[in-house]
Design a protein around this motif. Structure first.
Motif, PDB file in Angstrom:
ATOM      1  N   ILE A  56       0.844  -1.206   0.000  1.00 54.93           N
ATOM      2  CA  ILE A  56       0.000   0.000   0.000  1.00 54.93           C
ATOM      3  C   ILE A  56       0.874   1.250   0.000  1.00 54.93           C
ATOM      4  O   ILE A  56       0.618   2.203  -0.732  1.00 54.93           O
ATOM      5  CB  ILE A  56      -0.966  -0.011   1.203  1.00 54.93           C
ATOM      6  CG1 ILE A  56      -2.039  -1.082   0.991  1.00 54.93           C
ATOM      7  CG2 ILE A  56      -1.608   1.355   1.404  1.00 54.93           C
ATOM      8  CD1 ILE A  56      -2.902  -1.338   2.204  1.00 54.93           C
ATOM      9  N   ALA A  57       1.932   1.234   0.809  1.00 55.43           N
ATOM     10  CA  ALA A  57       2.834   2.387   0.867  1.00 55.43           C
ATOM     11  C   ALA A  57       3.505   2.614  -0.490  1.00 55.43           C
ATOM     12  O   ALA A  57       3.622   3.753  -0.948  1.00 55.43           O
ATOM     13  CB  ALA A  57       3.882   2.190   1.953  1.00 55.43           C
ATOM     14  N   ALA A  58       3.904   1.517  -1.146  1.00 56.32           N
ATOM     15  CA  ALA A  58       4.537   1.656  -2.465  1.00 56.32           C
ATOM     16  C   ALA A  58       3.534   2.208  -3.480  1.00 56.32           C
ATOM     17  O   ALA A  58       3.881   3.067  -4.300  1.00 56.32           O
ATOM     18  CB  ALA A  58       5.067   0.296  -2.934  1.00 56.32           C
ATOM     19  N   GLU A  59       2.301   1.734  -3.401  1.00 58.30           N
ATOM     20  CA  GLU A  59       1.270   2.234  -4.313  1.00 58.30           C
ATOM     21  C   GLU A  59       0.978   3.710  -4.049  1.00 58.30           C
ATOM     22  O   GLU A  59       0.846   4.505  -4.985  1.00 58.30           O
ATOM     23  CB  GLU A  59      -0.005   1.415  -4.139  1.00 58.30           C
ATOM     24  CG  GLU A  59      -1.080   1.742  -5.139  1.00 58.30           C
ATOM     25  CD  GLU A  59      -2.300   0.842  -5.010  1.00 58.30           C
ATOM     26  OE1 GLU A  59      -3.372   1.279  -5.453  1.00 58.30           O
ATOM     27  OE2 GLU A  59      -2.172  -0.272  -4.473  1.00 58.30           O
ATOM     28  N   GLN A  60       0.914   4.085  -2.778  1.00 54.56           N
ATOM     29  CA  GLN A  60       0.670   5.490  -2.442  1.00 54.56           C
ATOM     30  C   GLN A  60       1.829   6.366  -2.906  1.00 54.56           C
ATOM     31  O   GLN A  60       1.616   7.488  -3.376  1.00 54.56           O
ATOM     32  CB  GLN A  60       0.459   5.646  -0.937  1.00 54.56           C
ATOM     33  CG  GLN A  60      -0.873   5.098  -0.465  1.00 54.56           C
ATOM     34  CD  GLN A  60      -1.012   5.152   1.047  1.00 54.56           C
ATOM     35  OE1 GLN A  60      -0.030   5.239   1.772  1.00 54.56           O
ATOM     36  NE2 GLN A  60      -2.243   5.088   1.517  1.00 54.56           N
TER      37      GLN A  60
ATOM     38  N   ARG B 165       3.885  10.303  -6.709  1.00 57.59           N
ATOM     39  CA  ARG B 165       4.804  10.694  -7.789  1.00 57.59           C
ATOM     40  C   ARG B 165       4.026  11.104  -9.038  1.00 57.59           C
ATOM     41  O   ARG B 165       4.359  12.095  -9.691  1.00 57.59           O
ATOM     42  CB  ARG B 165       5.759   9.550  -8.111  1.00 57.59           C
ATOM     43  CG  ARG B 165       6.854   9.382  -7.102  1.00 57.59           C
ATOM     44  CD  ARG B 165       7.828   8.299  -7.508  1.00 57.59           C
ATOM     45  NE  ARG B 165       8.854   8.143  -6.488  1.00 57.59           N
ATOM     46  CZ  ARG B 165       9.351   6.984  -6.104  1.00 57.59           C
ATOM     47  NH1 ARG B 165       8.937   5.868  -6.661  1.00 57.59           N
ATOM     48  NH2 ARG B 165      10.282   6.939  -5.168  1.00 57.59           N
ATOM     49  N   SER B 166       3.009  10.321  -9.361  1.00 52.68           N
ATOM     50  CA  SER B 166       2.193  10.652 -10.535  1.00 52.68           C
ATOM     51  C   SER B 166       1.504  11.998 -10.343  1.00 52.68           C
ATOM     52  O   SER B 166       1.427  12.804 -11.274  1.00 52.68           O
ATOM     53  CB  SER B 166       1.145   9.562 -10.772  1.00 52.68           C
ATOM     54  OG  SER B 166       1.767   8.352 -11.120  1.00 52.68           O
ATOM     55  N   ALA B 167       1.001  12.237  -9.134  1.00 51.86           N
ATOM     56  CA  ALA B 167       0.332  13.514  -8.851  1.00 51.86           C
ATOM     57  C   ALA B 167       1.322  14.667  -8.957  1.00 51.86           C
ATOM     58  O   ALA B 167       0.995  15.733  -9.491  1.00 51.86           O
ATOM     59  CB  ALA B 167      -0.307  13.481  -7.468  1.00 51.86           C
TER      60      ALA B 167
END
Length: 130
Positions: free
Chosen positions: A55-59, A64-66
């Motif tokens: 979850i932390a990696a996905e967040q 980064r995308s944001a």
């Protein structure tokens, strides 16, 4: 996993994590079952940690995308601002040119009026001064 652990693990699943943790805390199980319970609880904890890490990696990826999207939007806004400044400058130049054209048109109208008055006077005055 040792022999017999599978049956114990199924029993632990039925009892649930909270009960097994409470039983381990008070050393309710015999030695082998206690060790199996600790191993089962460690597996749950590790699975929870892996899920949290995922979850932390996905967040982090979302962040980064944001950030990248925000930078792109900022650059686009800067380009739009620059274009708006150029358009404003062009509009100011057009307004100044329109004012000059208005002034020239007014001068032309005055000249036309004076010319018309002169023409009328040149026709009328000779008839009365004879």
């Amino acid at each position: 996993m040792e022999e017999g652990d599978e049956k114990l693990f199924k029993q632990f699943e039925r009892w649930g994590e909270l009960k097994v943790r409470a039983d381990v805390a008070i050393k309710k199980y015999p030695e082998h079952a206690h060790t199996s319970a600790l191993r089962w609880l460690r597996g749950i904890d590790e699975a929870r940690e892996r899920a949290a890490a995922d979850i932390a990696a996905e967040q982090l990826e979302i962040a980064r995308s944001a950030k990248d999207a925000a930078w792109a939007a900022a650059k686009e806004a800067e380009r739009a601002s620059s274009a708006a400044e150029r358009a404003s400058s062009a509009a100011e130049r057009q307004a100044a040119a329109a004012e000059r054209a208005d002034t020239k048109a007014l001068i032309a109208i005055i000249i036309a009026i004076v010319s018309a008055a002169t023409a009328i006077a040149s026709i009328i005055v000779p008839h009365y001064w004879k």
